[in-house]
Structure formats: C-alpha cells, structure tokens
Write an enzyme that holds these catalytic residues in place. Structure first.
Site, mmCIF file in Angstrom:
data_model
loop_
_atom_site.group_PDB
_atom_site.id
_atom_site.type_symbol
_atom_site.label_atom_id
_atom_site.label_comp_id
_atom_site.label_asym_id
_atom_site.label_seq_id
_atom_site.Cartn_x
_atom_site.Cartn_y
_atom_site.Cartn_z
ATOM 1 N N SER A 172 0.837 -1.199 0.000
ATOM 2 C CA SER A 172 0.000 0.000 0.000
ATOM 3 C C SER A 172 0.869 1.245 0.000
ATOM 4 O O SER A 172 1.976 1.249 0.544
ATOM 5 C CB SER A 172 -0.904 0.016 1.236
ATOM 6 N N TYR A 217 -2.771 -0.855 10.164
ATOM 7 C CA TYR A 217 -2.794 -1.282 8.761
ATOM 8 C C TYR A 217 -1.500 -0.864 8.060
ATOM 9 O O TYR A 217 -0.874 -1.667 7.359
ATOM 10 C CB TYR A 217 -3.998 -0.663 8.047
#
Length: 264
Positions: free
Chosen positions: A156, A169
């Site tokens: 990400s 996350y």
C-alpha cells in the site's frame, strides 16, 4: 481471450472475488495463466469472476480460504489441491498439478483504528491476515512453487504517506515490504522473483461509500494523484501482470508504487 505470455502458467490470487484481486485474476487469465482465486465469504462473487473468465476463453477456478486463524495457510493449499482436481475433472485438458508458478498475496484487511482506539484484538486481526497469512502461504508453497516463479505481494501507498487513523494497517504493509525484499534474497538462487505493488486510492467497492457518494471527496482523491484521477483496479492489475511476466525477470526485491504519483 487470447493467451499471451503466461500460457502454460498457473497462478494463485488470494482475495480474488472483488476489487483489485478480481482485476488481477482477470488480467492473469487474459494473459494465459490458469488462475485459482480464493475468497473468504463471497462465493457468488467468486463464481461470477470464474464464469466471466471462462466466457472470455480463459481458465479459472475458485475456492474458499478464509484467512486470519492459525493454520489457515495449510488449509488454503489443501483446498487448492481439492479444487484443482475438481477443475481437471471438468476440464481434462488441465491437469490437477499441485505446482504453481505465480502467487499473488492480495487478500487483506484494509482497516484499523487510530492509536488511542486500537484494541489488541484489532491489532492481532489485521496482522494475522495481512502479514502472517502471506508469510505462511509462501512457506507452505516452497516445494510447489516452480523455479523461475513469481511472488507478488499487494502492499500500500500508506507505507510512505503517514495516515495515523489506520496506523496498524500501515504497519502491516511495512512488514510486508520487508518480507518482500528479504524473501527475494532468499529465493533468488531458484530464479524466483519477489516484488510488491503499492496501490493508492483505488475505486473499488470498499471505497464506494465515500468515493462514489461524495463529489467533494472524490475530487480530493483525484487531486492528490499527479495524473489527476482516482486509480482503477485494472491499473494495479497491469503492474502485477508485468511483474508476473518474463519481461520482469530482472526485477526483484522491489516495491512498485501504484499510486499514480500521489503525494508527489
């Protein structure tokens, strides 16, 4: 669907029933691979992906493989073998070969809380799915992953853009990046490349509530990209397809930015 550079290859795509995973499964099948895609709960969505691939002349099968509990990787590969045998019975031209050429670790939890609100349970859950599962999926596949194969992890853009509201996350994706370059060193002697792709904001159903239902937010999301638009799942799938191909044979241990130049 014309078979191209991945003809004769087999691929596993975790979380392939929707969003980025779906686009990856469809693209790898378009390029000629036999694609096995996993889902956690969305059996109907996974069946739709498989049906669409087959209608376009590709080859795919799906099976349930929830992630997040201990032993999930072993159960995934056992389910893979069972599904591959069933696929071979339906399509005799495809053997139930337990070997695999391409592993795409796409399945993940895209949420977590800010530090003051993050519970130990929430922390453990996101790390179990986003880090532990890919690690042991690869470990269990070491004997079935062919030399010269490909491992592609979906990371990400939050590893370089700090977002405190999803701190755990972001930490999982940082761990996945470290896993990527270390694994590349470990498996390089077998000609196996290991890379990661780091998407930014992508127009998927996960982001639909705020991205498609709020014009102001959608405009902001497009504005942070140097290319002036929100990413599409197919944008990420194209990069994965490149890394899976022979054209990327000299690229390993890298994280490819797939944010459209967000935050430049």
């Amino acid at each position: 669907m014309a078979s191209r550079g991945l003809a004769g290859k087999s691929a596993l795509v975790t979380g392939g029933s929707r969003g980025i995973g779906r686009a990856i499964a469809e693209r790898l099948a378009e390029d000629g691979a036999v694609v096995a895609l996993t889902y956690a709960r969305e059996e109907a969505a996974a069946s739709e992906v498989v049906e669409g691939i087959r209608k376009r002349g590709g080859s795919a099968f799906a099976f349930a493989a929830p992630l997040g509990d201990r032993g999930d990787a072993g159960r995934l590969w056992a389910a893979f073998d069972e599904a591959a045998r069933a696929h071979a019975r339906e399509y005799p031209e495809h053997t139930a070969d337990p070997a695999v050429d391409i592993i795409v670790n796409n399945a993940g939890i895209g949420r977590s809380a800010a530090l003051p609100d993050l519970t130990e349970e929430g922390f453990d859950e996101v790390f179990a799915v986003n880090v532990r599962a890919p690690f042991f999926i690869v470990q269990h596949a070491l004997d079935r992953l062919r030399d010269g194969g490909r491992i592609i992890n979906v990371s990400s853009g939050v590893t370089r853009v700090a977002l405190p509201e999803i701190i755990a996350y972001g930490a999982t994706k940082g761990a996945l990046d470290t896993f990527t370059h270390t694994l590349a060193k470990d498996l390089g002697s077998r000609g196996i490349t290991v890379n990661a792709v780091a998407p930014g904001i992508i127009d998927t159903d996960v982001n639909a509530d705020w991205l498609r239902g709020d014009a102001e937010r959608a405009e902001w999301a497009a504005s942070i990209s140097a290319l002036g638009r929100v990413g599409q799942p197919e944008d990420v799938a194209a990069i994965v397809a490149f890394l899976a191909s022979d054209d990327a044979r000299w690229v390993t241990g890298r994280v490819l930015d797939a944010t459209g130049g967000s935050g430049l």
